[in-house]
Design a protein around this motif. Structure first.
Motif, mmCIF file in Angstrom:
data_model
loop_
_atom_site.group_PDB
_atom_site.id
_atom_site.type_symbol
_atom_site.label_atom_id
_atom_site.label_comp_id
_atom_site.label_asym_id
_atom_site.label_seq_id
_atom_site.Cartn_x
_atom_site.Cartn_y
_atom_site.Cartn_z
ATOM 1 N N MET A 1 0.840 -1.187 0.000
ATOM 2 C CA MET A 1 0.000 0.000 0.000
ATOM 3 C C MET A 1 0.884 1.250 0.000
ATOM 4 N N THR A 2 0.577 2.189 -0.859
ATOM 5 C CA THR A 2 1.325 3.429 -0.977
ATOM 6 C C THR A 2 0.894 4.396 0.126
ATOM 7 N N ASP A 3 1.873 4.984 0.831
ATOM 8 C CA ASP A 3 1.473 5.896 1.897
ATOM 9 C C ASP A 3 1.145 7.277 1.329
ATOM 10 N N ALA A 4 0.492 8.086 2.154
ATOM 11 C CA ALA A 4 -0.005 9.385 1.712
ATOM 12 C C ALA A 4 1.121 10.336 1.317
ATOM 13 N N ALA A 5 2.258 10.291 2.017
ATOM 14 C CA ALA A 5 3.371 11.180 1.675
ATOM 15 C C ALA A 5 3.865 10.900 0.258
ATOM 16 N N THR A 6 3.948 9.642 -0.108
ATOM 17 C CA THR A 6 4.383 9.270 -1.452
ATOM 18 C C THR A 6 3.348 9.705 -2.488
ATOM 19 N N LEU A 7 2.069 9.506 -2.198
ATOM 20 C CA LEU A 7 1.011 9.937 -3.123
ATOM 21 C C LEU A 7 1.002 11.462 -3.277
ATOM 22 N N ALA A 8 1.223 12.183 -2.184
ATOM 23 C CA ALA A 8 1.242 13.649 -2.251
ATOM 24 C C ALA A 8 2.394 14.130 -3.122
ATOM 25 N N GLN A 9 3.567 13.551 -2.954
ATOM 26 C CA GLN A 9 4.705 13.924 -3.797
ATOM 27 C C GLN A 9 4.437 13.604 -5.262
ATOM 28 N N GLU A 10 3.839 12.463 -5.509
ATOM 29 C CA GLU A 10 3.498 12.083 -6.890
ATOM 30 C C GLU A 10 2.467 13.048 -7.467
ATOM 31 N N PHE A 11 1.495 13.447 -6.663
ATOM 32 C CA PHE A 11 0.479 14.405 -7.103
ATOM 33 C C PHE A 11 1.145 15.698 -7.579
ATOM 34 N N TRP A 12 2.051 16.258 -6.759
ATOM 35 C CA TRP A 12 2.681 17.517 -7.137
ATOM 36 C C TRP A 12 3.590 17.350 -8.345
ATOM 37 N N TRP A 13 4.257 16.212 -8.470
ATOM 38 C CA TRP A 13 5.067 15.965 -9.663
ATOM 39 C C TRP A 13 4.177 15.968 -10.905
ATOM 40 N N ARG A 14 3.043 15.281 -10.813
ATOM 41 C CA ARG A 14 2.117 15.232 -11.952
ATOM 42 C C ARG A 14 1.526 16.607 -12.253
ATOM 43 N N MET A 15 1.240 17.387 -11.219
ATOM 44 C CA MET A 15 0.741 18.741 -11.448
ATOM 45 C C MET A 15 1.767 19.546 -12.250
ATOM 46 N N ILE A 69 2.528 35.235 -10.919
ATOM 47 C CA ILE A 69 1.980 35.158 -9.561
ATOM 48 C C ILE A 69 2.587 33.949 -8.874
ATOM 49 N N THR A 70 2.998 34.125 -7.618
ATOM 50 C CA THR A 70 3.502 33.018 -6.820
ATOM 51 C C THR A 70 2.687 32.939 -5.546
ATOM 52 N N ALA A 71 2.271 31.746 -5.190
ATOM 53 C CA ALA A 71 1.476 31.529 -3.982
ATOM 54 C C ALA A 71 2.030 30.331 -3.228
ATOM 55 N N LEU A 72 1.689 30.263 -1.962
ATOM 56 C CA LEU A 72 2.069 29.145 -1.125
ATOM 57 C C LEU A 72 0.796 28.423 -0.722
ATOM 58 N N ALA A 73 0.773 27.113 -0.927
ATOM 59 C CA ALA A 73 -0.389 26.312 -0.542
ATOM 60 C C ALA A 73 0.032 25.292 0.512
ATOM 61 N N VAL A 74 -0.796 25.170 1.532
ATOM 62 C CA VAL A 74 -0.630 24.122 2.526
ATOM 63 C C VAL A 74 -1.772 23.139 2.274
ATOM 64 N N SER A 75 -1.415 21.897 1.954
ATOM 65 C CA SER A 75 -2.407 20.898 1.545
ATOM 66 C C SER A 75 -2.368 19.702 2.478
ATOM 67 N N ILE A 76 -3.538 19.289 2.907
ATOM 68 C CA ILE A 76 -3.681 18.106 3.755
ATOM 69 C C ILE A 76 -4.284 17.000 2.896
ATOM 70 N N PHE A 77 -3.537 15.919 2.739
ATOM 71 C CA PHE A 77 -3.963 14.790 1.907
ATOM 72 C C PHE A 77 -4.478 13.669 2.797
ATOM 73 N N GLU A 78 -5.619 13.123 2.437
ATOM 74 C CA GLU A 78 -6.153 11.930 3.070
ATOM 75 C C GLU A 78 -6.248 10.863 1.989
ATOM 76 N N CYS A 79 -5.658 9.697 2.257
ATOM 77 C CA CYS A 79 -5.549 8.660 1.237
ATOM 78 C C CYS A 79 -6.015 7.314 1.769
ATOM 79 N N ALA A 80 -6.510 6.485 0.854
ATOM 80 C CA ALA A 80 -6.909 5.116 1.177
ATOM 81 C C ALA A 80 -6.837 4.282 -0.091
ATOM 82 N N ASP A 81 -6.431 3.040 0.067
ATOM 83 C CA ASP A 81 -6.370 2.111 -1.058
ATOM 84 C C ASP A 81 -5.585 2.661 -2.254
ATOM 85 N N ASP A 82 -4.435 3.275 -1.966
ATOM 86 C CA ASP A 82 -3.546 3.823 -2.998
ATOM 87 C C ASP A 82 -4.172 4.943 -3.823
#
Length: 127
Positions: free
Chosen positions: A1-15, A86-99
């Motif tokens: 199972m992929t943890d949320a930190a890994t999914l969050a990093q992958e999300f930002w890479w894909r963005m 424009i530059t902004a800072l975002a603080v994002s809380i990720f909740e993940c389940a089942d990859d």
């Protein structure tokens, strides 16, 4: 199972590819993206893609992750986001389940000048 930190990093890479559907492919079918400051909730991958595709940007988006904290089903990221003008800072809380990402709660704080009354107790960082 992929943890949320890994999914969050992958999300930002894909963005960073600016291919919004590529990032949305990480979402669960019941995704919920919450922006508490405006009260908006995005309830589908399709709406997420449409918002990003139609955002009035000045150029290609870049995403620089400053910090990822988390493991298991939860992660928090601090990400600098820019369209070249424009530059902004975002603080994002990720909740993940089942990859999959099931919920993101994002805070988009506005920068402000430090008050003069507390200058003797702080150091100003401009990075």
């Amino acid at each position: 199972m992929t943890d949320a930190a890994t999914l969050a990093q992958e999300f930002w890479w894909r963005m960073g590819t600016n291919e919004w559907s590529l990032a949305a492919a990480l979402f669960a079918d019941t995704i919920e993206i919450v922006w508490p400051q405006s009260g908006e909730v995005i309830g589908s991958a399709e709406d997420f893609i449409a918002i990003n595709a139609n955002y009035p940007a000045h150029g290609k988006w870049t995403f620089k992750v400053h910090r990822v904290i988390g493991n298991g089903g939860h992660a928090i990221t601090e990400t600098e986001i820019s369209d070249g003008k424009i530059t902004a800072l975002a603080v994002s809380i990720f909740e993940c389940a089942d990859d999959r990402i099931v919920r993101i709660t994002e805070y988009w704080p506005e920068p402000f000048e430090a008050p003069a009354w507390r200058k003797q107790w702080v150091t100003i960082r401009r990075d």
